[in-house]
Design an enzyme around this catalytic site. Structure first.
Site, PDB file in Angstrom:
ATOM      1  CG  HIS A 181      33.416  51.899  35.135  1.00 21.94           C
ATOM      2  ND1 HIS A 181      33.166  51.190  33.987  1.00 21.94           N
ATOM      3  CD2 HIS A 181      32.584  52.965  35.091  1.00 21.94           C
ATOM      4  CE1 HIS A 181      32.248  51.808  33.274  1.00 21.94           C
ATOM      5  NE2 HIS A 181      31.866  52.887  33.931  1.00 21.94           N
ATOM      6  CB  SER A 311      46.162  31.069  55.852  1.00 24.72           C
ATOM      7  OG  SER A 311      47.322  30.497  55.288  1.00 24.72           O
ATOM      8  CE  LYS A 317      45.201  35.528  53.183  1.00 20.12           C
ATOM      9  NZ  LYS A 317      43.807  35.296  52.823  1.00 20.12           N
ATOM     10  CD  GLU A 324      36.344  33.108  50.418  1.00 20.68           C
ATOM     11  OE1 GLU A 324      36.436  32.008  51.018  1.00 20.68           O
ATOM     12  OE2 GLU A 324      37.309  33.882  50.289  1.00 20.68           O
TER      13      GLU A 324
END
Length: 460
Positions: A181, A311, A317, A324
């Site tokens: 969970h 970014s 970053k 992805e």
């Protein structure tokens, strides 16, 4: 010189580009279907070439096609198989539902290549001898999908499995916090997690291999509706032998060729297994994204390789770009399966009439899954590093470890210990020592994280 030449078919004359190797029927399809700009996949065109070569060999052996014509057709088909003629297959995916246009495209290209002044090869009478678009196209769909799965997708899956197993071997003793969970649960090892990914992927290999047993049953020889009109009764079985030798994959002649012409159930099944593989891959890619999240405010258990700036505005970053990309692959495959499912329902009476879109979507799914799986193995599984300090700290502070004390102190007291440890940000060992009569050594033995990953109670 004119840019066009005049070609004829049963419907009359029309202009065809002067340098085109195809004829009138292909040109009519080009004119009729300027819909998407998407053309039939190279793997399907290769399969059409294999079908035509195997058919020529079978017809020659059965005594229906002269040796010189058979050899000329086979030599021309070889150019199609190699992909040398792909630019001469311009027909849109969204064409006649039987794929007749693509079959005639192949017939015309091969006839053009095979013909000389001394030897005229007719696209219908010779290249298409003993065949119909209605059995050629389903056969080419089966052959192209089977070869692509066997030669590309399953090997990619084996690469992924090997990468997971090798990484698991390195990290078998590294304990981390398990999660259910998305919440802290009992500990597991990185090795257990990686071997689970390998096992799940192996199940997909097994499912695909089983589906291929049915995909490799070919309807060639059924001709127009499955009765085999205009084909030698021996043609189907001999054709299957010939294309097996040409392709290196074992194909058989379908017992009921009506089945393979009127339905695409075997390909729909294969597409469903591709969807399952996408679901597996989506889960693994998302696990990697969560494990890599942070590096400070997320889980931060692992660090994926830094591949590119993440970014345009935030310096430094770095994002998990491979997972992805892979999740998008999975979404595409799941969508493709929906298209194939709907198309598979379009078998009206003796013929399915959405064949081109079925093969386009299935082959795309196979190709992008193959590439995505290999990239995930190479760029993520092989290359990630464990943040040992953070992993160890999280395991030590995990209040759920108290679960292992249940047989000794009971669930109720265990719940109180877990709650206090969490609220006070203290270790379970420290709080357990305060709230029970157990010695620190006894507690450490019971709560040893590596022992907890082995499961089961030890009996004296």
């Amino acid at each position: 010189m004119s840019d066009f030449r005049i070609e004829k078919d049963s419907m009359g004359e029309l202009k065809v580009p002067a340098d085109a190797l195809y004829g009138a029927q292909t040109q009519r399809a080009v004119n009729n279907f300027p819909i998407s700009g998407l053309t039939m996949p190279p793997a399907f065109i290769k399969a059409l070439g294999l079908v035509k070569k195997a058919a020529a060999q079978a017809n020659e052996q059965l005594g229906h096609l002269a040796k010189d014509k058979s050899q000329a057709i086979q030599a021309a088909a070889d150019q199609v198989i190699r992909g040398d003629m792909n630019r001469h297959f311009p027909i849109d995916v969204f064409q006649t539902g039987s794929g007749t246009s693509s079959n005639m495209n192949c017939n015309e290209v091969i006839a053009h290549l095979a013909s000389t002044k001394e030897l005229m090869i007719h696209p219908n009478d010779h290249v298409n001898m003993g065949q119909s678009s209605n059995d050629v196209v389903p056969t080419a769909i089966a052959v192209s999908n089977a070869l692509d799965v066997a030669q590309n997708l399953i090997p990619a899956m084996h690469t992924f499995i090997a990468a997971c197993q090798a990484k698991a071997q390195q990290l078998n003793a590294v304990v981390k916090t398990g999660r259910t969970h998305l919440m802290d649960a009992m500990p597991v090892t990185f090795g257990q997690e990686l071997n689970t990914w390998a096992s799940t992927m192996q199940s997909n290999v097994d499912r695909l291999s089983d589906a291929l047993k049915r995909v490799c049953q070919l309807p060639q020889g059924g001709t127009a509706v499955g009765t085999g009109v205009n084909a030698d009764s021996r043609f189907g079985a001999l054709f299957a032998e010939k294309i097996s030798k040409l392709s290196g994959l074992h194909f058989t002649s379908m017992a009921n060729k009506f089945d393979g012409i009127s339905t695409q159930d075997n390909i729909v099944e294969l597409s469903g297994q591709l969807r399952v593989s996408a679901v597996t891959l989506m889960k693994i890619a998302n696990d990697l994204r969560w494990m890599n999240s942070g590096p400070l405010a997320g889980i931060g258990e692992i660090e994926l390789p830094s591949l590119q700036p993440g970014s345009s505005i935030m310096p430094g970053k770095v994002n998990p770009v491979i997972p992805e990309a892979v999740t998008m692959v999975c979404a595409q495959v799941i969508g493709n399966d929906t298209t194939v499912t709907v198309a598979g329902q379009s078998g009206n009476f003796q013929l399915n009439v959405m064949l081109p879109v079925i093969v386009y979507n299935c082959l795309q799914s196979i190709d992008i899954l193959s590439s995505g799986i290999k990239q995930l193995a190479k760029q993520c599984i092989e290359g990630f590093h464990v943040n040992h300090e953070k992993v160890s700290e999280s395991v030590g502070k995990n209040p759920i470890l108290v679960t292992a004390l249940n047989p000794v102190i009971g669930y109720e007291l265990g719940a109180k210990i877990a709650k206090k440890a969490y609220q006070e940000k203290r270790s379970v060992i420290e709080v357990t020592k305060e709230m029970t009569d157990l010695s620190e050594q006894e507690i450490k033995v019971i709560l040893d994280p590596i022992k907890l990953t082995l499961g089961g109670l030890e009996k004296e």
